[in-house]
Design a protein around this motif. Structure first.
Motif, PDB file in Angstrom:
ATOM      1  N   ILE A 133       1.140  -1.423  -0.359  1.00 45.08           N
ATOM      2  CA  ILE A 133       0.120   0.099   0.123  1.00 45.08           C
ATOM      3  C   ILE A 133       1.047   1.434   0.151  1.00 45.08           C
ATOM      4  N   GLY A 134       1.870   1.297   0.973  1.00 49.20           N
ATOM      5  CA  GLY A 134       2.870   2.532   0.999  1.00 49.20           C
ATOM      6  C   GLY A 134       3.677   2.994  -0.729  1.00 49.20           C
ATOM      7  N   LYS A 135       3.599   1.763  -1.584  1.00 45.04           N
ATOM      8  CA  LYS A 135       3.708   2.167  -2.830  1.00 45.04           C
ATOM      9  C   LYS A 135       2.983   2.366  -3.701  1.00 45.04           C
ATOM     10  N   ILE A 136       1.563   2.621  -2.665  1.00 44.81           N
ATOM     11  CA  ILE A 136       0.443   3.192  -4.179  1.00 44.81           C
ATOM     12  C   ILE A 136       0.919   4.644  -5.030  1.00 44.81           C
ATOM     13  N   PRO A 137       0.998   5.120  -5.531  1.00 43.43           N
ATOM     14  CA  PRO A 137       1.006   6.342  -6.105  1.00 43.43           C
ATOM     15  C   PRO A 137       0.089   7.529  -5.746  1.00 43.43           C
ATOM     16  N   GLY A 138       0.190   9.320  -5.079  1.00 42.51           N
ATOM     17  CA  GLY A 138      -1.109   9.966  -4.775  1.00 42.51           C
ATOM     18  C   GLY A 138      -1.559   9.041  -4.325  1.00 42.51           C
ATOM     19  N   LEU A 139      -1.489   8.807  -3.186  1.00 39.11           N
ATOM     20  CA  LEU A 139      -2.850   7.710  -2.402  1.00 39.11           C
ATOM     21  C   LEU A 139      -3.548   8.796  -1.538  1.00 39.11           C
ATOM     22  N   CYS A 140      -4.095   8.479  -1.278  1.00 40.12           N
ATOM     23  CA  CYS A 140      -5.390   8.978  -0.412  1.00 40.12           C
ATOM     24  C   CYS A 140      -6.416   8.114   0.341  1.00 40.12           C
ATOM     25  N   VAL A 141      -6.102   8.321   1.755  1.00 44.72           N
ATOM     26  CA  VAL A 141      -6.705   7.267   3.124  1.00 44.72           C
ATOM     27  C   VAL A 141      -8.146   7.806   3.132  1.00 44.72           C
ATOM     28  N   LEU A 142      -9.103   7.258   2.985  1.00 45.30           N
ATOM     29  CA  LEU A 142     -10.663   7.302   3.205  1.00 45.30           C
ATOM     30  C   LEU A 142     -10.671   6.548   4.469  1.00 45.30           C
ATOM     31  N   ILE A 143     -11.165   7.142   5.856  1.00 39.36           N
ATOM     32  CA  ILE A 143     -11.712   6.132   6.716  1.00 39.36           C
ATOM     33  C   ILE A 143     -12.979   6.488   7.120  1.00 39.36           C
ATOM     34  N   ASP A 144     -13.710   5.160   6.980  1.00 32.92           N
ATOM     35  CA  ASP A 144     -15.208   5.203   7.682  1.00 32.92           C
ATOM     36  C   ASP A 144     -14.799   5.129   9.102  1.00 32.92           C
ATOM     37  N   GLU A 145     -15.953   5.604   9.717  1.00 36.29           N
ATOM     38  CA  GLU A 145     -16.504   5.635  11.201  1.00 36.29           C
ATOM     39  C   GLU A 145     -15.129   5.685  11.714  1.00 36.29           C
ATOM     40  N   VAL A 146     -14.267   7.084  11.537  1.00 33.77           N
ATOM     41  CA  VAL A 146     -13.432   7.614  12.031  1.00 33.77           C
ATOM     42  C   VAL A 146     -13.007   7.829  13.216  1.00 33.77           C
ATOM     43  N   HIS A 147     -13.841   8.235  14.353  1.00 35.62           N
ATOM     44  CA  HIS A 147     -14.608   8.113  15.933  1.00 35.62           C
ATOM     45  C   HIS A 147     -13.485   6.684  16.194  1.00 35.62           C
ATOM     46  N   HIS A 148     -13.911   5.996  14.999  1.00 35.24           N
ATOM     47  CA  HIS A 148     -13.423   4.291  16.180  1.00 35.24           C
ATOM     48  C   HIS A 148     -11.513   4.805  15.544  1.00 35.24           C
ATOM     49  N   ALA A 149     -11.357   4.604  14.457  1.00 36.23           N
ATOM     50  CA  ALA A 149     -10.241   4.814  13.907  1.00 36.23           C
ATOM     51  C   ALA A 149      -8.766   5.341  15.097  1.00 36.23           C
TER      52      ALA A 149
END
Length: 949
Positions: A304-320
Motif C-alpha cells: 500500500i505504501g507504494k501506491i502513488p498519489g494515495l488518499c486514505v479514506l476512513i469510515d467511522e473515523v471516530h473508531h479509528a
C-alpha cells in the motif's frame, strides 16, 4: 468549531469572481441527486483542495488563511493588540476561542482571557498544532449523520479528485489512487454496505463524456482474502499481491481499494522479521498463526505504501482515532513524497474521552470535538430531510413492559405499512446477552404476536453469534441480509451485538432498547437512529423509538454533547411548517404572448489534422528512448568517504507480455484508442516490443534501460490527431413563453418559511374576480367620478392583469418580495406597463445563454433566468419593449459580475441591433440601495426607456 471559520471563508470564495468551481457546483445542484449535506461537504472539500492547495489544517490556520477579525474592533489592551496584529496564528487562536457554538456560547472564554492577560506567554503555533494532533499532512473530517450518504460522498470526492488529476496529472494536490478503511471490529457491518460505492453515478456530479471516462478508469479492489497465495514469488499475502499487480504500473491512476483496518494493523505492528521456513513448523500453533498474520500485514502495508498519489479514506473515523495503530500506519505512509491526504467520515464529531490542550503553564483546556472537522451537518437537520421523523417514548418500567408497549404501538401504527419498494415496516429489539434474548425477549415477543394474530415463526428473526446453550438458526444470516427486500416476511428483529453502525435497512421503522445494557452505553444515539433511514420521502415517513429510563437519559446526554439538541427536540420535531398552496395559470386571461429575441450561439467547428502522416513508417523507424539516469550517493561518517553509482530506469518485477502491453496502451488512452486500431500495425508494434524487453532464462521482462512509460506514450501520440477550432458567432431567433405548458401543478406542499406572493387569501380574491368580472366603466364616467370626488372602482383588478401571469410566485428572497410589491404598488398608475416574475427556472422558458469573452474566445457561463421582466405591448398584442431586471444581494453580487457584463455589453446591444430598434434594456438592482432608491431607479428606467418620457 474550526469548521465554522472554514465555512465562512469558503462561502466568500464561492461567491467571488475568482472561484473556479462555480459551474461545477451549479451543475451538481441542478442534478438534484446529491443531498444538501453532501453538497456542503463537496463545497468545503473543493475549497480546501483548490483555494487552500491541500495544505494541512494547522498550517492554514497558523498562517492566517482563514482570519477575518478586524483587530481594531476588539476591546483589548495595547500589548494584546500588537500581538494579534503581528502574529496571524495568535489571531487565528483568538477567532477559534471567541466563535459561538451551536448554543450561542463563546467557544472558550478561558483562552480569550489568557490572550488578553498574557499574550506573550502563549506559543500560538504550537497550540494550533496540538489542537490538530500534530498532524503534518492534510487530514479532513466530514461529520454528517447516518443516512446522509457517506458512501456516495466518498465516491463523489474520489471522482472529483480524478477529474482534476487527469487535467493536471503533475499537480500533487489531487489524489490519483485511494484506499478506504473500515476500523477494526466493524468490518462485518460496514464493509458490505460500502460495496454500494460502485453504484454511484458520476453523472450526478460531472457531465459526460468526462463522467463515463472516469467510470471506466476506476478499478475496485476488495481486500478481503484471508489465506496465503501458494507459490507466489512476490508476496504471500493475496491482498498484498492484488496491490502489487497495480503498483507495478508507475502511472497508476484510478485504483480504489477497500478493506478493514485489521488487514494492516495487528498487535505486533512494528515487527518486520523473518523466520526460516524450516523453523516455522517447529513453532507452537498460536505463535505460527501470529507470525503468519503479522507477516501478511507487513506485506500489505508495504505494498500500500507504494501506491502513488494515495488518499486514505476512513469510515467511522471516530473508531479509528481510538486505534492509534491505524494512525501509526498512516503516519508511516505519509512519509512518502507522493502521499496525498487522509479523509475521515463520521456522524460523531466528539472525542471520547475528551483531550486536554496546554495553552499556558497555568491553563489547559478540554477539547470535546475533533478539531479537523471541516463540515458538520447536525442530525436534527436531517430529520424530515433524509431521515424519518421519530417519536421517542421512554418510561421507568421493566424490560417486559417496555417491549410489550413498544410492540403494541408499533403494530398499531405500522402493521399495514408497506413501502413503495415492497418492503414491510420492521422493528428491532436489542438485547444485552443471548440468554436475555432467548429466555425473556423472545417469549414476550411471541406472546404479543399471538395476541395480535401474527405468526411469530414467520414474523420474528433471532440473530446472534450463538453460544454453547443457544445455536443460531442456519438461515438467520441470510434472513438478516435480505430484510430490506420485498420477499422478507420478518417484522420483529431480535439482535445481540449486531445491527449497530453500518446496518443499512431502510424498512427498519422502530427500535426498542428495554434494558440498561441493551447496547454499549456510548452508542445509544447511534443505535436509536438505526430506524431513521428514509425509504421514499422522509417528510412523510415516521419511526418509533421506545427506551427505558436509563437509555433515555443516555440518549438525551449524547444528543446534547454530540448534536447540541435534546431528546425533546429530537423526538418531537414536527414538520408542521408545511402548507398546501393552490396555483393557477392566468396566461389565457392575460393573452400574454411569447417573447421573441435572439440567443448568441457560438459554433466550434473542429478541424482535425493527422499528427503523424505515415503511422506505419513512424513505428518502423521508432527507437525506444533510454531511461534517465539516477545517481545514488553513499555517504559514510568520514566526509571524504563518498561513493556513487548509477541506477537506471525502473525495476519491473512482473514478466512482459505483448498482449498485456497493448492493453496497457489502450487503457492509458482513456478511450481514445482501441485494440483494433493497434493490431493493424501488428508487425511494427511487435518489433518495438522486442526492443523494450530482455529475456532471462526464457522469461521476458521489461528492460530497465528503456523508459517504458515514454514508449507507450509515443505510440499513443502517433495515433492522435491535432485539433483546432474555427469559432463563429451567430444570432439564433428564439421564442419563449413565460410559463411552460402544463408546468404548473396544483396543489403543492411547501414550507411555511418559503416566500410565495401574493398570499393564498389574495390568490383566492384574484381568481374569484377572474371568474366574476366587474363591468368596465367608460372614460366619461371615470372623469365624472374624479371631478365629483367619488371613489373609482377597484383598480387592483387592472393591476393584477398586468402583474400576475400565474399565481402565486415563488420568490427566492425578501429582496425580491419587497421589490415585487413596491413595483406593483407603483404600476397602479401606469396602465400600459406590465411586470412579471421570471425567476423560477422550472416554470419559464425565457432564459439567456450567457458567455464570458476571453480575448477572442467565448466561454459558456450557463443559462441565466432573469428575476423579472417589465414590458409594453403593441396594438396588435405583440411585445414592444422589454426591461430585463435582476435583483441581487450584496453577498452574491461578485459572482454575478460576468453575467451582468454580458447582458449590458453583448446581449442587449446585439439584440437591439438585430431587431432594428431599442427593444431590450437591462436593469440591475442591488440591496445596497434603500427600498426608495430601488423604486426610483426603476421609475427612471420606465420613463426613459419604456414610455420615452
Amino acid at each position: 468549531m474550526f469548521y465554522k471559520i472554514i465555512e465562512r471563508k469558503r462561502d466568500e470564495w464561492l461567491n467571488s469572481p475568482c472561484c473556479v468551481v462555480s459551474d461545477l457546483i451549479s451543475y451538481i445542484e441542478r442534478q438534484h441527486r446529491m443531498r444538501d449535506a453532501q453538497i456542503e461537504s463537496i463545497k468545503t472539500y473543493l475549497f480546501l483542495k483548490i483555494e487552500c492547495k491541500n495544505q494541512p489544517l494547522w498550517e492554514l490556520f497558523a498562517s492566517g488563511k482563514f482570519n477575518s477579525t478586524n483587530v481594531d474592533d476588539l476591546e483589548v489592551n495595547r500589548a494584546t493588540r500588537e500581538i494579534l496584529e503581528a502574529n496571524p496564528a495568535a489571531l487565528a487562536l483568538w477567532e477559534y476561542a471567541s466563535i459561538s457554538d451551536e448554543n450561542g456560547n463563546v467557544n472558550s472564554s478561558k483562552i480569550v482571557a489568557a490572550i488578553k492577560k498574557a499574550p506573550d506567554s502563549i506559543d500560538y503555533t504550537g497550540v494550533i498544532k496540538e489542537l490538530f494532533f500534530n498532524v503534518t499532512y492534510p487530514d479532513y473530517l466530514f461529520s454528517i449523520p447516518m443516512g446522509a450518504g457517506k458512501t456516495y460522498l466518498m465516491a463523489a470526492l474520489i471522482y472529483l479528485n480524478l477529474y482534476f488529476a487527469l487535467a493536471e496529472p503533475d499537480n500533487p494536490i489531487f489524489a490519483h489512487n485511494f484506499i478506504l478503511f473500515v476500523p477494526s471490529g466493524l468490518k462485518s457491518s460496514i464493509v458490505p454496505s460500502l460495496r454500494d460505492i460502485q453504484n454511484f453515478n458520476p453523472l450526478w456530479i460531472l457531465p459526460d463524456p468526462v463522467a463515463s471516462n472516469l467510470k471506466s478508469l476506476i478499478q475496485y479492489e476488495w481486500l478481503q482474502e484471508s489465506s496465503s497465495a501458494s507459490k507466489s514469488n512476490i508476496v504471500k499475502n493475496p491482498n498484498a499481491r492484488k496491490i502489487s499487480m497495480h503498483t507495478a504500473n508507475p502511472n497508476l491512476m484510478g485504483l480504489v481499494a477497500v478493506t478493514n483496518a485489521e488487514k494492516v494493523i495487528l498487535d505486533r505492528v512494528d515487527n518486520n522479521f523473518s523466520i526460516d521456513e524450516s523453523l516455522l513448523k517447529s513453532l507452537p500453533e498460536d505463535e505460527r498463526k501470529e507470525y503468519e498474520a503479522t507477516r501478511q500485514a507487513n506485506e500489505l502495508r508495504e505494498q500500500i505504501g507504494k501506491i502513488p498519489g494515495l488518499c486514505v479514506l476512513i469510515d467511522e473515523v471516530h473508531h479509528a482515532s481510538d486505534d492509534q495503530k491505524l494512525r501509526k500506519v498512516v503516519n508511516k505512509w505519509t512519509e512518502q513524497s507522493n502521499f496525498n491526504s487522509v479523509l475521515g467520515f463520521s456522524g460523531t464529531p466528539n472525542m471520547d474521552p475528551a483531550s486536554r490542550i496546554k495553552i499556558t503553564d497555568e491553563l489547559s483546556v478540554k477539547c470535546t470535538q475533533y478539531a479537523n472537522v471541516v463540515t458538520y451537518y447536525p442530525l436534527i437537520n436531517g430529520i424530515g430531510n433524509f431521515l424519518k421523523i421519530p417519536t421517542v417514548r421512554h418510561a421507568n418500567l421493566d424490560s417486559t413492559e417496555i417491549i410489550s408497549r413498544g410492540l403494541r404501538e408499533f403494530f398499531d401504527k405500522y402493521a399495514e405499512t408497506v413501502y413503495s419498494n415492497g418492503t414491510s415496516a420492521k422493528v428491532a429489539i436489542y438485547a444485552p446477552k443471548i440468554k436475555d434474548l432467548e429466555e425473556d425477549i423472545y417469549p414476550t415477543a411471541c406472546a404479543i404476536c399471538a395476541e395480535l394474530g401474527i405468526n411469530p415463526t414467520e414474523s420474528i428473526l433471532k440473530y446472534h453469534k450463538g453460544n454453547s446453550d443457544y445455536q443460531i438458526d442456519e438461515d438467520a444470516q441470510f434472513e438478516f441480509s435480505t430484510l430490506d427486500s420485498p420477499t422478507s416476511k420478518k417484522r420483529i428483529i431480535l439482535l445481540v451485538g449486531i445491527g449497530r453502525e453500518g446496518w443499512n435497512c431502510k424498512s427498519l421503522t422502530g427500535v426498542i432498547l428495554s434494558q440498561r445494557n441493551s447496547c454499549p452505553q456510548n452508542m445509544v444515539l447511534q443505535i436509536s437512529c438505526r430506524c431513521l433511514r428514509e425509504v421514499d420521502n422522509a417528510r412523510k415517513e415516521t419511526a418509533l423509538i421506545w427506551l427505558n429510563k436509563f437509555n433515555a437519559d443516555k440518549l438525551n446526554q449524547q444528543l446534547q454533547e454530540q448534536q447540541y439538541t435534546t431528546i425533546t427536540e429530537f423526538g418531537g420535531k414536527k414538520l408542521d411548517d408545511l402548507v398546501t398552496l393552490n396555483r393557477y395559470s392566468r396566461m389565457e386571461r392575460l393573452k400574454l404572448p411569447p417573447i421573441d429575441y435572439y440567443q448568441i450561439n457560438i459554433n466550434y467547428n473542429t478541424i482535425e489534422t493527422a499528427q503523424i502522416t505515415d503511422i506505419g513508417d513512424y513505428l518502423r523507424t521508432y527507437q525506444p528512448p533510454v531511461s534517465d539516469t539516477t545517481v545514488i550517493y553513499t555517504q559514510g561518517f568520514d566526509p571524504a568517504d563518498t561513493a556513487s553509482e548509477s541506477a537506471v530506469g525502473y525495476d519491473y518485477a512482473e514478466s512482459a507480455n505483448y498482449r498485456l502491453w497493448l492493453d496497457s496502451i489502450v487503457k492509458e488512452s482513456l478511450g481514445l484508442l482501441d485494440i483494433e486500431t493497434l493490431t493493424r500495425y501488428e508487425a511494427e508494434l511487435k518489433r518495438i516490443f522486442n526492443k523494450i524487453i530482455v529475456v532471462n532464462d526464457e522469461v521476458a521482462v521489461y528492460s530497465s534501460d528503456i523508459d517504458q512509460s515514454k514508449v507507450r506514450s509515443d505510440i499513443r501520440n502517433c495515433f492522435a490527431t491535432r485539433r483546432r477550432f474555427n469559432i463563429s458567432e451567430e444570432l439564433m431567433p428564439e421564442k419563449a413563453s413565460l410559463l411552460k405548458v402544463n408546468a404548473l401543478k396544483s396543489p403543492i406542499e411547501v414550507s411555511k418559511s418559503a416566500i410565495y406572493s401574493p398570499s393564498q387569501k389574495k390568490v383566492a380574491e384574484i381568481i374569484n374576480q377572474d371568474s366574476n368580472p366587474v363591468e368596465t366603466i367608460s372614460e366619461e364616467v371615470r372623469r365624472y367620478l374624479i371631478e365629483h370626488g367619488s371613489p373609482l372602482p377597484d383598480v387592483e383588478k387592472s393591476v393584477n392583469d398586468r402583474t400576475y401571469h400565474y399565481l402565486p410566485y415563488h420568490l427566492d428572497s425578501s429582496l425580491e418580495d419587497d421589490y415585487l410589491n413596491s413595483i406593483i404598488g407603483y404600476l397602479k398608475s401606469k396602465e400600459s406597463v406590465e411586470f412579471y416574475f421570471n425567476g423560477d427556472d422550472t416554470l419559464t422558458d425565457f432564459c439567456i445563454r450567457c458567455y464570458t469573452k476571453r480575448g477572442k474566445v467565448w466561454k459558456l457561463d450557463g443559462n441565466y433566468y432573469p428575476d423579472f421582466l417589465m414590458l409594453t405591448r403593441n396594438s396588435d398584442n405583440t411585445i414592444n419593449k422589454v426591461i430585463i431586471i435582476e435583483t441581487k444581494g450584496e453577498g452574491f453580487a461578485g459572482k454575478f459580475v460576468p453575467r451582468k457584463q454580458f447582458m449590458e455589453e453583448s446581449f442587449i446591444k446585439l439584440n437591439n441591433d438585430k431587431i432594428g430598434y431599442p427593444r431590450f434594456d437591462f436593469l440591475y438592482i442591488e440591496d445596497t440601495l434603500t427600498k426608495e432608491e430601488r423604486l426610483q431607479k426603476t421609475i427612471n428606467k420606465i420613463n426613459t426607456f419604456l414610455l420615452n418620457e
